[in-house]
Design an enzyme around this catalytic site. Structure first.
Site, PDB file in Angstrom:
ATOM      1  N   ASP A 266       0.820  -1.214   0.000  1.00  0.00           N
ATOM      2  CA  ASP A 266       0.000   0.000   0.000  1.00  0.00           C
ATOM      3  C   ASP A 266       0.855   1.267   0.000  1.00  0.00           C
ATOM      4  O   ASP A 266       0.488   2.272  -0.606  1.00  0.00           O
ATOM      5  CB  ASP A 266      -0.936   0.004   1.213  1.00  0.00           C
ATOM      6  CG  ASP A 266      -2.150  -0.893   1.007  1.00  0.00           C
ATOM      7  OD1 ASP A 266      -2.283  -1.455  -0.100  1.00  0.00           O
ATOM      8  OD2 ASP A 266      -2.954  -1.019   1.940  1.00  0.00           O
ATOM      9  N   GLY A 267       2.013   1.230   0.673  1.00  0.00           N
ATOM     10  CA  GLY A 267       2.884   2.399   0.702  1.00  0.00           C
ATOM     11  C   GLY A 267       3.386   2.758  -0.688  1.00  0.00           C
ATOM     12  O   GLY A 267       3.456   3.940  -1.055  1.00  0.00           O
TER      13      GLY A 267
ATOM     14  N   ASN B 189      -4.901   8.735   1.239  1.00  0.00           N
ATOM     15  CA  ASN B 189      -5.384   8.113   2.472  1.00  0.00           C
ATOM     16  C   ASN B 189      -5.852   9.129   3.507  1.00  0.00           C
ATOM     17  O   ASN B 189      -7.013   9.135   3.889  1.00  0.00           O
ATOM     18  CB  ASN B 189      -4.289   7.240   3.089  1.00  0.00           C
ATOM     19  CG  ASN B 189      -4.417   5.783   2.711  1.00  0.00           C
ATOM     20  OD1 ASN B 189      -5.238   5.426   1.873  1.00  0.00           O
ATOM     21  ND2 ASN B 189      -3.599   4.946   3.309  1.00  0.00           N
TER      22      ASN B 189
ATOM     23  N   ASP C  70      -3.863  13.699  20.839  1.00  0.00           N
ATOM     24  CA  ASP C  70      -2.554  13.495  20.225  1.00  0.00           C
ATOM     25  C   ASP C  70      -2.555  14.037  18.792  1.00  0.00           C
ATOM     26  O   ASP C  70      -1.502  14.289  18.218  1.00  0.00           O
ATOM     27  CB  ASP C  70      -2.201  12.009  20.186  1.00  0.00           C
ATOM     28  CG  ASP C  70      -1.773  11.479  21.546  1.00  0.00           C
ATOM     29  OD1 ASP C  70      -1.602  12.292  22.472  1.00  0.00           O
ATOM     30  OD2 ASP C  70      -1.603  10.255  21.680  1.00  0.00           O
TER      31      ASP C  70
ATOM     32  N   THR D 134      -9.500   2.518   6.195  1.00  0.00           N
ATOM     33  CA  THR D 134      -9.005   1.235   6.700  1.00  0.00           C
ATOM     34  C   THR D 134      -7.552   1.325   7.154  1.00  0.00           C
ATOM     35  O   THR D 134      -6.946   0.306   7.476  1.00  0.00           O
ATOM     36  CB  THR D 134      -9.122   0.144   5.612  1.00  0.00           C
ATOM     37  OG1 THR D 134      -8.464   0.590   4.418  1.00  0.00           O
ATOM     38  CG2 THR D 134     -10.577  -0.155   5.307  1.00  0.00           C
ATOM     39  N   GLY D 135      -6.990   2.538   7.197  1.00  0.00           N
ATOM     40  CA  GLY D 135      -5.610   2.725   7.609  1.00  0.00           C
ATOM     41  C   GLY D 135      -5.504   3.289   9.013  1.00  0.00           C
ATOM     42  O   GLY D 135      -6.024   2.724   9.977  1.00  0.00           O
TER      43      GLY D 135
ATOM     44  N   SER E 251      -7.144   2.340  12.914  1.00  0.00           N
ATOM     45  CA  SER E 251      -6.327   2.105  14.110  1.00  0.00           C
ATOM     46  C   SER E 251      -6.715   3.041  15.250  1.00  0.00           C
ATOM     47  O   SER E 251      -6.602   2.681  16.419  1.00  0.00           O
ATOM     48  CB  SER E 251      -4.843   2.301  13.781  1.00  0.00           C
ATOM     49  OG  SER E 251      -4.411   1.377  12.810  1.00  0.00           O
TER      50      SER E 251
END
Length: 279
Positions: free
Chosen positions: A60-61, A136, A166, A177-178, A182
């Protein structure tokens, strides 16, 4: 499709084993190919306009890097997953021969993925630098590992909320979904057109994600949270192009005019893909 541009990530495709194999398959089936090694290679720009399709060998990167260097060119892209989860990559190495057959036969579908654009406005009100784009997410996050930041949020020029956290994630459906996932944000169908805002570890018991329309303009302003010590943050575009912010600086984010054109071959739904990838 006869003219193929293969962009490889040498870290993922060790020795370019699968890239060279793909070139061999294309040649045997009567096609043309060019292999590019580094996403940032300026010579690839000329190759874009000569390609019918781009095959990305990596994860993906690498796909995100290709989306950036395409600079709005709507050339169809397909990824061969040599990474881990691979939400953007469509094919595994055992399917390379079939992939080339189907691409040459026109047996595939395409899907546009929306992108975001953003720029920094300094505390003096001046625009700082050019607009940057993200497939993204655009993230405003603390620069000091032990200090929360304060962020004033405006939507379409009107005050929306103030958040201590943060950081703040502004995600596309593709990016849902990235990092968004999370951080506890919602999963959004990839063909949707909306912006997801998710706080990162907010100092609150009730802070939740918020979904905005694709045409909404979102402004994140860094506030002074403490008198002693620095109040600094970083804004990041798809994990790259990091820009430091001081108190009073703003990031203005909205829908980009750029899109990524992805090739789809799998017949399974996104929900089945999520279950398969995440399990």
């Amino acid at each position: 499709m006869k003219r193929f541009l293969i962009i490889a990530n040498e870290t993922k495709d060790v020795g370019l084993k699968w890239s060279h194999y793909t070139e061999k398959v294309i040649y045997e089936k009567g096609g043309e190919s060019k292999l590019g090694i580094v996403v940032g290679d300026p010579t690839l720009t000329e190759s874009f306009d000569k390609a019918d399709v781009i095959i990305v060998m990596g994860g993906d990167g690498t796909m995100l890097g290709v989306a950036h260097v395409l600079s709005g060119r709507e050339i169809p892209v397909i990824g061969v997953n040599l990474g881990t989860v691979g939400f953007l990559t469509e094919i595994i190495v055992s399917e390379i021969d079939t992939m080339i057959d189907r691409l040459m036969a026109g047996d595939y579908e395409t899907e546009y993925r929306m992108m975001l654009t953003g720029h920094v406005i300094s505390s003096s009100g001046e625009r700082a630098g050019e607009s940057l784009h993200a497939l993204n997410e655009i993230v405003l996050a603390r620069e000091n590992a032990l200090k929360l930041i304060g962020v004033r949020i405006l939507v379409n020029g009107k005050y929306f909320d103030t958040c201590e956290a943060d950081g703040i994630i502004l995600s596309t459906p593709t990016g849902s979904t990235g990092y968004n996932l999370s951080a506890g944000g919602p999963i959004v169908m990839s063909d949707a057109r909306m912006i997801v805002m998710t706080p990162i570890s907010p100092y609150s018991l009730s802070r939740r994600s918020v979904i905005f329309g694709k045409n909404d303009k979102i402004t994140l302003e860094l506030l002074e949270k403490r008198k002693e010590g620095p109040n600094t943050a970083l804004v990041s575009f798809d994990g790259a192009d990091n820009i430091s912010l001081m108190v009073g600086d703003k990031v203005e984010v909205g829908l980009s005019e750029r899109r990524l054109l992805l090739i789809k071959m799998e017949e399974i739904s996104m929900y089945d893909k999520l279950r398969k990838k995440l399990n």
